[in-house]
Design a protein around this motif. Sequence first.
Motif, PDB file in Angstrom:
ATOM      1  N   PHE A 180       4.490  -1.528  -1.213  1.00 25.86           N
ATOM      2  CA  PHE A 180       5.833  -1.531  -0.622  1.00 25.86           C
ATOM      3  C   PHE A 180       5.936  -2.385   0.638  1.00 25.86           C
ATOM      4  CE2 PHE A 180       5.208   2.651  -2.675  1.00 25.86           C
ATOM      5  CZ  PHE A 180       6.126   2.487  -3.700  1.00 25.86           C
ATOM      6  N   ASN A 181       4.815  -2.721   1.235  1.00 24.90           N
ATOM      7  CA  ASN A 181       4.815  -3.475   2.484  1.00 24.90           C
ATOM      8  C   ASN A 181       3.817  -4.615   2.340  1.00 24.90           C
ATOM      9  OD1 ASN A 181       4.637  -4.477   5.043  1.00 24.90           O
ATOM     10  ND2 ASN A 181       4.239  -2.537   6.056  1.00 24.90           N
ATOM     11  N   PRO A 182       4.271  -5.865   2.379  1.00 25.38           N
ATOM     12  CA  PRO A 182       3.364  -6.988   2.100  1.00 25.38           C
ATOM     13  C   PRO A 182       2.383  -7.311   3.221  1.00 25.38           C
ATOM     14  CG  PRO A 182       5.538  -7.801   2.713  1.00 25.38           C
ATOM     15  CD  PRO A 182       5.654  -6.307   2.621  1.00 25.38           C
ATOM     16  N   ILE A 183       2.626  -6.801   4.421  1.00 22.43           N
ATOM     17  CA  ILE A 183       1.786  -7.226   5.541  1.00 22.43           C
ATOM     18  C   ILE A 183       0.369  -6.653   5.478  1.00 22.43           C
ATOM     19  CG2 ILE A 183       1.542  -7.167   8.051  1.00 22.43           C
ATOM     20  CD1 ILE A 183       4.554  -7.520   8.239  1.00 22.43           C
ATOM     21  N   PRO A 184       0.159  -5.351   5.219  1.00 24.05           N
ATOM     22  CA  PRO A 184      -1.224  -4.862   5.131  1.00 24.05           C
ATOM     23  C   PRO A 184      -2.066  -5.565   4.064  1.00 24.05           C
ATOM     24  CG  PRO A 184       0.270  -3.032   5.453  1.00 24.05           C
ATOM     25  CD  PRO A 184       1.115  -4.233   5.165  1.00 24.05           C
ATOM     26  N   PRO A 185      -1.560  -5.791   2.822  1.00 21.30           N
ATOM     27  CA  PRO A 185      -2.365  -6.549   1.861  1.00 21.30           C
ATOM     28  C   PRO A 185      -2.656  -7.970   2.330  1.00 21.30           C
ATOM     29  CG  PRO A 185      -0.626  -5.352   0.728  1.00 21.30           C
ATOM     30  CD  PRO A 185      -0.340  -5.248   2.189  1.00 21.30           C
ATOM     31  N   TYR A 186      -1.725  -8.561   3.067  1.00 22.88           N
ATOM     32  CA  TYR A 186      -1.929  -9.900   3.610  1.00 22.88           C
ATOM     33  C   TYR A 186      -3.110  -9.889   4.580  1.00 22.88           C
ATOM     34  CZ  TYR A 186      -0.569 -14.462   5.600  1.00 22.88           C
ATOM     35  OH  TYR A 186      -0.534 -15.771   6.002  1.00 22.88           O
ATOM     36  N   VAL A 187      -3.088  -8.923   5.513  1.00 19.84           N
ATOM     37  CA  VAL A 187      -4.173  -8.810   6.481  1.00 19.84           C
ATOM     38  C   VAL A 187      -5.495  -8.471   5.782  1.00 19.84           C
ATOM     39  CG1 VAL A 187      -5.017  -7.504   8.469  1.00 19.84           C
ATOM     40  CG2 VAL A 187      -2.608  -8.175   8.355  1.00 19.84           C
ATOM     41  N   SER A 188      -5.436  -7.586   4.789  1.00 18.67           N
ATOM     42  CA  SER A 188      -6.643  -7.191   4.066  1.00 18.67           C
ATOM     43  C   SER A 188      -7.280  -8.391   3.362  1.00 18.67           C
ATOM     44  CB  SER A 188      -6.320  -6.098   3.041  1.00 18.67           C
ATOM     45  OG  SER A 188      -5.867  -4.927   3.689  1.00 18.67           O
ATOM     46  N   ALA A 189      -6.437  -9.255   2.776  1.00 18.46           N
ATOM     47  CA  ALA A 189      -6.960 -10.445   2.105  1.00 18.46           C
ATOM     48  C   ALA A 189      -7.665 -11.368   3.103  1.00 18.46           C
ATOM     49  CB  ALA A 189      -5.834 -11.182   1.388  1.00 18.46           C
ATOM     50  N   VAL A 190      -7.056 -11.541   4.260  1.00 24.77           N
ATOM     51  CA  VAL A 190      -7.671 -12.380   5.291  1.00 24.77           C
ATOM     52  C   VAL A 190      -9.031 -11.817   5.705  1.00 24.77           C
ATOM     53  CG1 VAL A 190      -7.455 -13.179   7.672  1.00 24.77           C
ATOM     54  CG2 VAL A 190      -5.470 -13.261   6.136  1.00 24.77           C
ATOM     55  N   LEU A 191      -9.094 -10.490   5.877  1.00 21.69           N
ATOM     56  CA  LEU A 191     -10.360  -9.864   6.276  1.00 21.69           C
ATOM     57  C   LEU A 191     -11.436 -10.025   5.208  1.00 21.69           C
ATOM     58  CD1 LEU A 191      -8.998  -6.577   7.916  1.00 21.69           C
ATOM     59  CD2 LEU A 191      -9.974  -8.566   9.078  1.00 21.69           C
ATOM     60  N   ARG A 192     -11.029 -10.125   3.945  1.00 17.53           N
ATOM     61  CA  ARG A 192     -11.997 -10.339   2.864  1.00 17.53           C
ATOM     62  C   ARG A 192     -12.362 -11.806   2.697  1.00 17.53           C
ATOM     63  NH1 ARG A 192      -8.490  -6.579   0.118  1.00 17.53           N
ATOM     64  NH2 ARG A 192      -7.491  -8.361  -0.908  1.00 17.53           N
ATOM     65  N   GLY A 193     -11.734 -12.671   3.478  1.00 14.33           N
ATOM     66  CA  GLY A 193     -11.983 -14.099   3.353  1.00 14.33           C
ATOM     67  C   GLY A 193     -11.230 -14.736   2.206  1.00 14.33           C
ATOM     68  N   GLU A 194     -10.168 -14.066   1.728  1.00 10.56           N
ATOM     69  CA  GLU A 194      -9.384 -14.585   0.618  1.00 10.56           C
ATOM     70  C   GLU A 194      -8.103 -15.233   1.117  1.00 10.56           C
ATOM     71  OE1 GLU A 194      -8.659 -11.193  -1.791  1.00 10.56           O
ATOM     72  OE2 GLU A 194     -10.787 -10.808  -2.220  1.00 10.56           O
ATOM     73  N   GLU A 195      -7.505 -16.044   0.257  1.00  8.52           N
ATOM     74  CA  GLU A 195      -6.205 -16.634   0.581  1.00  8.52           C
ATOM     75  C   GLU A 195      -5.117 -15.616   0.268  1.00  8.52           C
ATOM     76  OE1 GLU A 195      -3.622 -19.616   1.940  1.00  8.52           O
ATOM     77  OE2 GLU A 195      -5.814 -19.610   1.923  1.00  8.52           O
ATOM     78  N   ASN A 197      -1.382 -13.879  -0.363  1.00  9.16           N
ATOM     79  CA  ASN A 197      -0.107 -14.336  -0.900  1.00  9.16           C
ATOM     80  C   ASN A 197       0.804 -14.714   0.255  1.00  9.16           C
ATOM     81  OD1 ASN A 197      -0.774 -13.825  -3.621  1.00  9.16           O
ATOM     82  ND2 ASN A 197      -0.226 -11.667  -3.397  1.00  9.16           N
ATOM     83  N   PRO A 198       1.539 -15.816   0.146  1.00  8.02           N
ATOM     84  CA  PRO A 198       2.373 -16.245   1.272  1.00  8.02           C
ATOM     85  C   PRO A 198       3.532 -15.279   1.514  1.00  8.02           C
ATOM     86  CG  PRO A 198       2.822 -17.574  -0.682  1.00  8.02           C
ATOM     87  CD  PRO A 198       1.627 -16.724  -1.013  1.00  8.02           C
ATOM     88  N   LEU A 199       3.951 -15.201   2.773  1.00  7.61           N
ATOM     89  CA  LEU A 199       5.120 -14.399   3.152  1.00  7.61           C
ATOM     90  C   LEU A 199       6.216 -15.343   3.622  1.00  7.61           C
ATOM     91  CD1 LEU A 199       3.407 -11.547   5.248  1.00  7.61           C
ATOM     92  CD2 LEU A 199       4.123 -11.471   2.855  1.00  7.61           C
ATOM     93  N   TYR A 200       7.435 -15.092   3.159  1.00 10.64           N
ATOM     94  CA  TYR A 200       8.562 -15.951   3.522  1.00 10.64           C
ATOM     95  C   TYR A 200       9.665 -15.107   4.165  1.00 10.64           C
ATOM     96  CZ  TYR A 200       6.231 -19.114   0.260  1.00 10.64           C
ATOM     97  OH  TYR A 200       5.315 -19.893  -0.380  1.00 10.64           O
ATOM     98  N   ALA A 201      10.351 -15.687   5.135  1.00 10.92           N
ATOM     99  CA  ALA A 201      11.421 -14.961   5.812  1.00 10.92           C
ATOM    100  C   ALA A 201      12.501 -14.518   4.825  1.00 10.92           C
ATOM    101  CB  ALA A 201      12.031 -15.839   6.893  1.00 10.92           C
ATOM    102  N   ASP A 202      12.753 -15.323   3.798  1.00  7.76           N
ATOM    103  CA  ASP A 202      13.812 -15.001   2.850  1.00  7.76           C
ATOM    104  C   ASP A 202      13.434 -13.848   1.927  1.00  7.76           C
ATOM    105  OD1 ASP A 202      15.395 -16.943   3.885  1.00  7.76           O
ATOM    106  OD2 ASP A 202      14.959 -18.451   2.351  1.00  7.76           O
ATOM    107  N   ASP A 203      12.173 -13.386   1.994  1.00  5.24           N
ATOM    108  CA  ASP A 203      11.771 -12.258   1.162  1.00  5.24           C
ATOM    109  C   ASP A 203      12.399 -10.953   1.637  1.00  5.24           C
ATOM    110  OD1 ASP A 203      10.218 -13.875  -0.398  1.00  5.24           O
ATOM    111  OD2 ASP A 203       8.350 -13.417   0.647  1.00  5.24           O
ATOM    112  N   GLY A 204      12.932 -10.945   2.844  1.00  6.53           N
ATOM    113  CA  GLY A 204      13.556  -9.737   3.388  1.00  6.53           C
ATOM    114  C   GLY A 204      12.571  -8.950   4.233  1.00  6.53           C
ATOM    115  N   GLY A 205      13.000  -7.765   4.655  1.00  8.75           N
ATOM    116  CA  GLY A 205      12.149  -6.968   5.557  1.00  8.75           C
ATOM    117  C   GLY A 205      12.029  -7.657   6.892  1.00  8.75           C
ATOM    118  N   ASP A 206      10.967  -7.342   7.613  1.00 10.86           N
ATOM    119  CA  ASP A 206      10.781  -7.960   8.932  1.00 10.86           C
ATOM    120  C   ASP A 206       9.519  -8.811   8.939  1.00 10.86           C
ATOM    121  OD1 ASP A 206       8.898  -5.982   8.772  1.00 10.86           O
ATOM    122  OD2 ASP A 206       9.522  -4.912  10.571  1.00 10.86           O
ATOM    123  N   SER A 207       9.125  -9.320   7.750  1.00 11.36           N
ATOM    124  CA  SER A 207       7.895 -10.102   7.660  1.00 11.36           C
ATOM    125  C   SER A 207       7.956 -11.376   8.511  1.00 11.36           C
ATOM    126  CB  SER A 207       7.619 -10.460   6.207  1.00 11.36           C
ATOM    127  OG  SER A 207       7.504  -9.297   5.410  1.00 11.36           O
TER     128      SER A 207
END
Length: 207
Positions: A180-195, A197-207
């Motif tokens: 439901f929230n794209p930011i934690p998976p984004y951070v988790s991927a970075v911590l694993r050394g993975e690329e 998924n991109p986040l875009y302002a037009d996706d909504g929320g406060d990303s």
Amino acid sequence: MILVTGGLGMIGAHTARALVDLRQDVLVTAHHRTDVPSFLAGKVTVESLDVTDRDAFLDLGNRHDISDIVHLAGTIPGDDPVRFFRTDTTGLLNALDAARTWGVRRFAVASSLGAYVGRTEARWHEELALPTVELPHPIIAFKKAVEPLTTHSLQGSGVQPVVLRIGSTWGPLMDPESPFNPIPPYVSAVLRGEEPNPLYADDGGDS
């Protein structure tokens, strides 16, 4: 004492911690989860409870002096949406029954920011009328229905209803792979050394 149902879950543990920090006596219930976070260990009373069991729910009032309820217990939908709605509605109605029976001061219940889906304003606020639109997920549909069920159930009881339109819960207790929230998976991927998924302002929320 304040009862927090689902108090060992992600949002429940955040809530219990905040109440403990405010020097409140807190009773948390849990059904499937039994591990108590270290920051709550020894600071809250824990009871095992299936909130769909009305008698067991009401029996809590025989063992504890409960002044307020924060109802956060819930399930995750599977392949059968009717089963999901029946389970979570039964838990809600039992919690409301307990609130009226015990004569608590306040009954707070988890709704969702998803209740605003369909509003096009850049900033949502409590005075906005909730639109009638197709909702993107069964949890959001249930949370939106929770609001009138709660307010009407408590009319004339003296119990103050408090609807919590909850958005993202931030911090170390946030689900690292939240759907439901794209930011934690984004951070988790970075911590694993993975690329990530991109986040875009037009996706909504406060990303």
